[in-house]
Design a protein around this motif. Structure first.
Motif, PDB file in Angstrom:
ATOM      1  N   LEU A   1     126.511  52.362 121.190  1.00  0.00           N
ATOM      2  CA  LEU A   1     126.845  51.749 119.906  1.00  0.00           C
ATOM      3  C   LEU A   1     125.612  51.772 119.017  1.00  0.00           C
ATOM      4  CD1 LEU A   1     128.936  48.624 120.968  1.00  0.00           C
ATOM      5  CD2 LEU A   1     129.758  50.864 120.226  1.00  0.00           C
ATOM      6  N   THR A   2     125.757  52.273 117.811  1.00  0.00           N
ATOM      7  CA  THR A   2     124.659  52.355 116.855  1.00  0.00           C
ATOM      8  C   THR A   2     125.103  51.712 115.551  1.00  0.00           C
ATOM      9  OG1 THR A   2     125.243  54.435 115.752  1.00  0.00           O
ATOM     10  CG2 THR A   2     124.129  54.613 117.882  1.00  0.00           C
TER      11      THR A   2
ATOM     12  N   TYR B   1     124.142  48.004 124.479  1.00  0.00           N
ATOM     13  CA  TYR B   1     124.863  48.922 123.592  1.00  0.00           C
ATOM     14  C   TYR B   1     125.263  50.232 124.265  1.00  0.00           C
ATOM     15  CZ  TYR B   1     123.097  45.687 120.050  1.00  0.00           C
ATOM     16  OH  TYR B   1     122.773  44.548 119.329  1.00  0.00           O
ATOM     17  N   TRP B   2     124.971  50.426 125.564  1.00  0.00           N
ATOM     18  CA  TRP B   2     125.518  51.571 126.287  1.00  0.00           C
ATOM     19  C   TRP B   2     126.905  51.197 126.805  1.00  0.00           C
ATOM     20  CZ3 TRP B   2     122.021  55.009 129.813  1.00  0.00           C
ATOM     21  CH2 TRP B   2     120.898  55.445 129.080  1.00  0.00           C
ATOM     22  N   GLN B   3     127.842  52.142 126.718  1.00  0.00           N
ATOM     23  CA  GLN B   3     129.192  51.929 127.226  1.00  0.00           C
ATOM     24  C   GLN B   3     129.670  53.177 127.954  1.00  0.00           C
ATOM     25  OE1 GLN B   3     131.704  50.848 123.892  1.00  0.00           O
ATOM     26  NE2 GLN B   3     131.095  48.696 124.023  1.00  0.00           N
TER      27      GLN B   3
ATOM     28  N   TYR C   1     128.093  38.054 106.601  1.00  0.00           N
ATOM     29  CA  TYR C   1     126.874  37.312 106.271  1.00  0.00           C
ATOM     30  C   TYR C   1     126.721  36.003 107.047  1.00  0.00           C
ATOM     31  CZ  TYR C   1     125.598  39.943 101.979  1.00  0.00           C
ATOM     32  OH  TYR C   1     125.194  40.884 101.066  1.00  0.00           O
ATOM     33  N   VAL C   2     127.802  35.485 107.604  1.00  0.00           N
ATOM     34  CA  VAL C   2     127.770  34.108 108.116  1.00  0.00           C
ATOM     35  C   VAL C   2     127.851  34.026 109.637  1.00  0.00           C
ATOM     36  CG1 VAL C   2     128.766  33.221 105.990  1.00  0.00           C
ATOM     37  CG2 VAL C   2     130.290  33.854 107.874  1.00  0.00           C
ATOM     38  N   ILE C   3     127.973  35.142 110.337  1.00  0.00           N
ATOM     39  CA  ILE C   3     128.181  35.115 111.786  1.00  0.00           C
ATOM     40  C   ILE C   3     126.854  34.977 112.517  1.00  0.00           C
ATOM     41  CG2 ILE C   3     128.949  36.492 113.759  1.00  0.00           C
ATOM     42  CD1 ILE C   3     131.112  37.658 111.991  1.00  0.00           C
TER      43      ILE C   3
ATOM     44  N   GLN D   1     129.869  42.873 118.584  1.00  0.00           N
ATOM     45  CA  GLN D   1     130.764  41.934 119.277  1.00  0.00           C
ATOM     46  C   GLN D   1     132.222  42.126 118.883  1.00  0.00           C
ATOM     47  OE1 GLN D   1     128.788  40.427 121.514  1.00  0.00           O
ATOM     48  NE2 GLN D   1     127.213  41.492 120.300  1.00  0.00           N
ATOM     49  N   ASN D   2     132.461  42.864 117.817  1.00  0.00           N
ATOM     50  CA  ASN D   2     133.810  43.019 117.273  1.00  0.00           C
ATOM     51  C   ASN D   2     134.516  44.189 117.957  1.00  0.00           C
ATOM     52  OD1 ASN D   2     136.082  43.548 115.610  1.00  0.00           O
ATOM     53  ND2 ASN D   2     135.025  42.668 113.842  1.00  0.00           N
ATOM     54  N   PRO D   3     135.672  43.964 118.600  1.00  0.00           N
ATOM     55  CA  PRO D   3     136.367  45.073 119.275  1.00  0.00           C
ATOM     56  C   PRO D   3     136.842  46.164 118.330  1.00  0.00           C
ATOM     57  CG  PRO D   3     137.718  43.094 119.239  1.00  0.00           C
ATOM     58  CD  PRO D   3     136.359  42.688 118.782  1.00  0.00           C
TER      59      PRO D   3
END
Length: 426
Positions: free
Chosen positions: A278-279, A267-269, A41-43, A166-168
């Protein structure tokens, strides 16, 4: 035209319908946040993203600042400091907290924000269920507040997606989203004759001030693609050197992709020789049939040039959409991702899936008048340097869009659910 300051007798059924809609919209925002952990909630993952907690508080502040404080006698804010923290950009109202620093607000806590929502909801119930006459201005502001909250519901999903990406660890927002399984139909060209047309909103139904007034435009004959550009078609553009060919790009676009290092949509990798996307349902194999999404205006423009076509002007898009049914893949369909529509006749996927970039700058219509007072800052002051998108997306509430709806973003932005449809001269 009724005097905006007049008082009108509103029937109990009408007020009850408005109250029911208020409850539905408010509940929908909280439902979107149910899959989140408190830490999510805070990021604030970039300056354009707001923490989910801030969204929930800001849409609440809107009702407090523009409905309750001026129109509910005796209303007392839960915390007067929130007027500073959750004011977005209404500088005629007060001094907003700096947008890029919203992620620093660890307080109020998530639970305190939900308490703030409850405090305002109780006051709104008192106002709407008072049984007395309400000023026309009150009803208009409540309706605007609901449409405003629906805008932030889409922003919530956009921002949650960017935050989690952003989170690995690749955390998944929801594991139960519905997949798409159709194949894209063949792209065809639908012709529209030249003529004098009416565009813009008319009538008594809700519309933002930037959609008004309805006015006449002469539209030259044009062709519009029957469906949006697909991931597979955009992949051809990449493989053909689209991100390496300066001749395809506007100068500002080329400079931006060089600085940013863009080589594909957001979001394409790469996954070996293949691509993942990434969805909100986690990483997935790229669906070649689904509409391409998360493109900037510059990328959409470059693709159109590569395809020997162009982007539609917003009046062309609206003329094409005027007689089309308003249905598509909206947030209620629970894909939260563009999906292929399959084969069909005529124009497909005008609404939902992905907002479609147009070639039109976001500028006022002839005779445009902003709302009075601080609410005049809602749209008009952003009519500089932004481009118009049309049609809605997979994150848009179904009852929030219209043929006249004008979305707008800066040309470099692409975290929104945005794609494109091609146009040509006839």
């Amino acid at each position: 035209m009724r005097d905006r300051t007049s008082r009108i007798a509103v029937s109990s059924p009408h007020l009850e319908q408005l109250w029911q809609r208020y409850q539905r919209v408010r509940a929908a925002s909280e439902r979107l946040c149910e899959p989140l952990e408190a830490e999510d909630y805070v990021i604030q993952s970039m300056a354009d993203v707001s923490p989910p907690k801030w969204h929930l508080a800001h849409v609440t502040w809107f009702f407090e600042a523009f409905v309750l404080q001026p129109f509910l006698p005796g209303y007392r804010p839960l915390d007067e400091r929130y007027d500073h923290l959750f004011n977005s950009y209404y500088k005629t109202h007060g001094m907003p907290f700096e947008r890029a620093r919203r992620g620093l607000l660890s307080r109020p806590t998530v639970s305190e924000v939900y308490a703030y929502r409850s405090h305002v909801d109780l006051a709104m119930a008192q106002l709407l269920q008072s049984g007395g006459d309400l000023a026309d201005e009150v009803l208009q502001r409540v309706e605007l507040g609901l449409e405003h909250e629906q805008q932030h519901q889409e922003l919530l999903l956009m921002d949650i997606k960017h935050i989690l990406a952003q989170n690995p660890l690749r955390p998944v927002y929801r594991h139960d989203l519905k997949p798409g399984n159709a194949a894209a139909g063949e792209m065809r060209w639908v012709e529209f004759p030249a003529g004098l047309r009416h565009v813009g909103h008319a009538g008594d139904g809700f519309a933002f001030d930037c959609e008004r007034p309805q006015h006449r435009v002469f539209v030259e004959a044009f062709q519009l693609a029957s469906r949006p550009v697909s991931n597979g078609e955009y992949l051809q553009f990449i493989r053909d050197g689209g991100y390496r060919s300066t001749a395809l790009w506007l100068a500002d676009g080329w400079d931006h992709i060089q600085r940013a290092g863009w080589q594909a949509p957001l979001y394409w990798q790469r996954d070996g020789d293949d691509w993942l996307e990434l969805t909100l349902g986690g990483p997935r194999e790229l669906d070649l049939h689904a509409p391409v999404c998360h493109l900037s205006y510059f990328e959409a423009e470059a693709f159109a040039t590569w395809a020997q076509a162009r982007l539609p002007r917003e009046e062309e898009w609206e003329v094409a959409a005027q007689d089309e049914p308003l249905w598509g893949n909206f947030v209620e369909n629970d894909h939260l991702q563009p999906v292929a529509a399959g084969a069909g006749d005529g124009l497909q996927q005008l609404y939902g899936d992905a907002w479609e970039w147009t070639a039109s700058a976001y500028r006022p219509y002839p005779g445009f008048r902003p709302l009075g007072g601080s609410l005049g800052e809602y749209n008009g002051k952003f009519m500089s340097g932004q481009m118009v998108l049309r049609g809605g997306s997979c994150a848009t509430p179904e009852d929030h869009v219209r043929p006249t709806y004008r979305n707008f973003f800066y040309p470099t932005m692409r975290w929104q659910f945005s794609g494109l449809r091609l146009a040509k001269e006839l």
